[in-house]
Structure formats: structure tokens, C-alpha cells
Design a protein around this motif. Structure first.
Motif, PDB file in Angstrom:
ATOM      1  N   PHE A  61       0.807  -1.219   0.000  1.00  0.00           N
ATOM      2  CA  PHE A  61       0.000   0.000   0.000  1.00  0.00           C
ATOM      3  C   PHE A  61       0.840   1.268   0.000  1.00  0.00           C
ATOM      4  CE2 PHE A  61       0.321  -1.255   4.520  1.00  0.00           C
ATOM      5  CZ  PHE A  61       0.791  -0.080   5.095  1.00  0.00           C
ATOM      6  N   ARG A  62       0.183   2.350  -0.335  1.00  0.00           N
ATOM      7  CA  ARG A  62       0.758   3.687  -0.241  1.00  0.00           C
ATOM      8  C   ARG A  62       0.010   4.446   0.844  1.00  0.00           C
ATOM      9  NH1 ARG A  62       2.851   2.187  -4.797  1.00  0.00           N
ATOM     10  NH2 ARG A  62       4.894   2.991  -5.301  1.00  0.00           N
ATOM     11  N   TYR A  63       0.714   5.358   1.490  1.00  0.00           N
ATOM     12  CA  TYR A  63       0.125   6.131   2.576  1.00  0.00           C
ATOM     13  C   TYR A  63       0.435   7.616   2.392  1.00  0.00           C
ATOM     14  CZ  TYR A  63       4.922   5.596   4.286  1.00  0.00           C
ATOM     15  OH  TYR A  63       6.288   5.591   4.383  1.00  0.00           O
ATOM     16  N   VAL A  64      -0.436   8.452   2.953  1.00  0.00           N
ATOM     17  CA  VAL A  64      -0.260   9.897   2.952  1.00  0.00           C
ATOM     18  C   VAL A  64      -0.765  10.416   4.298  1.00  0.00           C
ATOM     19  CG1 VAL A  64      -2.484  10.324   1.817  1.00  0.00           C
ATOM     20  CG2 VAL A  64      -0.666  12.040   1.674  1.00  0.00           C
ATOM     21  N   GLN A  65      -0.067  11.406   4.842  1.00  0.00           N
ATOM     22  CA  GLN A  65      -0.465  11.895   6.154  1.00  0.00           C
ATOM     23  C   GLN A  65      -0.213  13.388   6.315  1.00  0.00           C
ATOM     24  OE1 GLN A  65       1.991   9.190   8.398  1.00  0.00           O
ATOM     25  NE2 GLN A  65       3.570  10.720   8.728  1.00  0.00           N
ATOM     26  N   LEU A  66      -1.026  13.988   7.196  1.00  0.00           N
ATOM     27  CA  LEU A  66      -0.903  15.387   7.592  1.00  0.00           C
ATOM     28  C   LEU A  66      -0.438  15.397   9.037  1.00  0.00           C
ATOM     29  CD1 LEU A  66      -1.454  18.468   7.304  1.00  0.00           C
ATOM     30  CD2 LEU A  66      -3.810  17.960   8.054  1.00  0.00           C
ATOM     31  N   LYS A  67       0.642  16.128   9.302  1.00  0.00           N
ATOM     32  CA  LYS A  67       1.206  16.166  10.648  1.00  0.00           C
ATOM     33  C   LYS A  67       0.772  17.430  11.390  1.00  0.00           C
ATOM     34  CE  LYS A  67       5.391  15.492   9.170  1.00  0.00           C
ATOM     35  NZ  LYS A  67       6.832  15.244   9.111  1.00  0.00           N
ATOM     36  N   GLN A  68       0.995  17.428  12.704  1.00  0.00           N
ATOM     37  CA  GLN A  68       0.620  18.558  13.563  1.00  0.00           C
ATOM     38  C   GLN A  68       1.234  19.871  13.100  1.00  0.00           C
ATOM     39  OE1 GLN A  68      -1.502  18.628  16.058  1.00  0.00           O
ATOM     40  NE2 GLN A  68      -1.762  16.486  16.610  1.00  0.00           N
ATOM     41  N   ASP A  69       2.428  19.816  12.497  1.00  0.00           N
ATOM     42  CA  ASP A  69       3.103  21.050  12.061  1.00  0.00           C
ATOM     43  C   ASP A  69       2.589  21.555  10.717  1.00  0.00           C
ATOM     44  OD1 ASP A  69       4.273  19.348  10.195  1.00  0.00           O
ATOM     45  OD2 ASP A  69       6.308  19.573  10.969  1.00  0.00           O
ATOM     46  N   GLY A  70       1.560  20.877  10.144  1.00  0.00           N
ATOM     47  CA  GLY A  70       0.961  21.321   8.887  1.00  0.00           C
ATOM     48  C   GLY A  70       1.615  20.759   7.645  1.00  0.00           C
TER      49      GLY A  70
END
Length: 113
Positions: A61-70
């Protein structure tokens, strides 16, 4: 083949590098007809998604994420699904960032409620 991941909640057994997935991150998995996907959040991750396929006990699979720092990041992961002696599911993962430098391994296990 290990049982379906559909509806399972998994969490890393240890923290990864700072600013990434950690022990407070929760993944909610879905599985249907060889497709897998999950939503995840917790720790430094505000929101993340993964999507891919399952063939036997291998997830790709591929993943994408948004972190707390934007900031956002994405990558690719191959995971092997195993059943633990206590009946929970474990994923042994080999991942690699595609949006930045870095790669590694991690382990996530089913969370009991």
C-alpha cells in the motif's frame, strides 16, 4: 492466510522517529475483495490514509499523512500479516518515504478493547 483486517484497530508497538507514527497512533483497517484501506491519527499525525492491495498475507500500500506542524508526507509500505498466539493480528512492515528521504521497519498489532 491470516484473518480479515476489516474493522480491526491496530497500533505501533513502539514509537518511530519524532514527528511520525507512534504508539499513540491508531489505524482502523478495512478490507474487501483484495483491497485494503485505513484511516489513522494520533500522536504527531493529525490525519492519515492508506490504500492498497492484499495478496495472501502480504499487504502492498501507499500512505499519505498530515502532521501537527501542517506538513504532509507520503510513502510506500509492504507488510506481512501474521496471527499472534493470543489471536490478535500483527503486521511486520517495511516502509519507504516517497516525499522525503528515509525508510525503515515497524510493527503494528491489533488493539484489544
Amino acid at each position: 492466510m491470516a484473518r480479515s483486517l476489516d474493522g480491526l484497530v491496530l497500533s505501533p508497538v513502539a514509537d518511530q522517529a519524532p514527528g511520525q507514527v507512534g504508539a499513540r497512533t491508531r489505524f482502523t483497517y478495512h478490507e474487501r475483495d483484495g483491497a485494503i484501506w485505513a484511516e489513522y491519527a494520533g500522536g504527531d499525525v493529525v490525519r492519515g490514509h492508506l490504500v492498497g492491495t492484499r495478496e495472501g498475507d502480504v499487504l502492498d500500500f501507499r500512505y499519505v499523512q498530515l502532521k501537527q506542524d501542517g506538513t504532509t508526507s507520503s510513502g510506500h509500505c509492504l507488510s506481512t500479516v501474521t496471527d499472534l498466539p493470543d489471536g490478535r493480528v500483527r503486521l511486520d512492515e517495511r516502509w519507504e518515504w516517497e516525499s522525503q528521504e528515509g525508510s525503515g521497519t515497524s510493527v503494528v498489532e491489533e488493539v484489544t478493547h
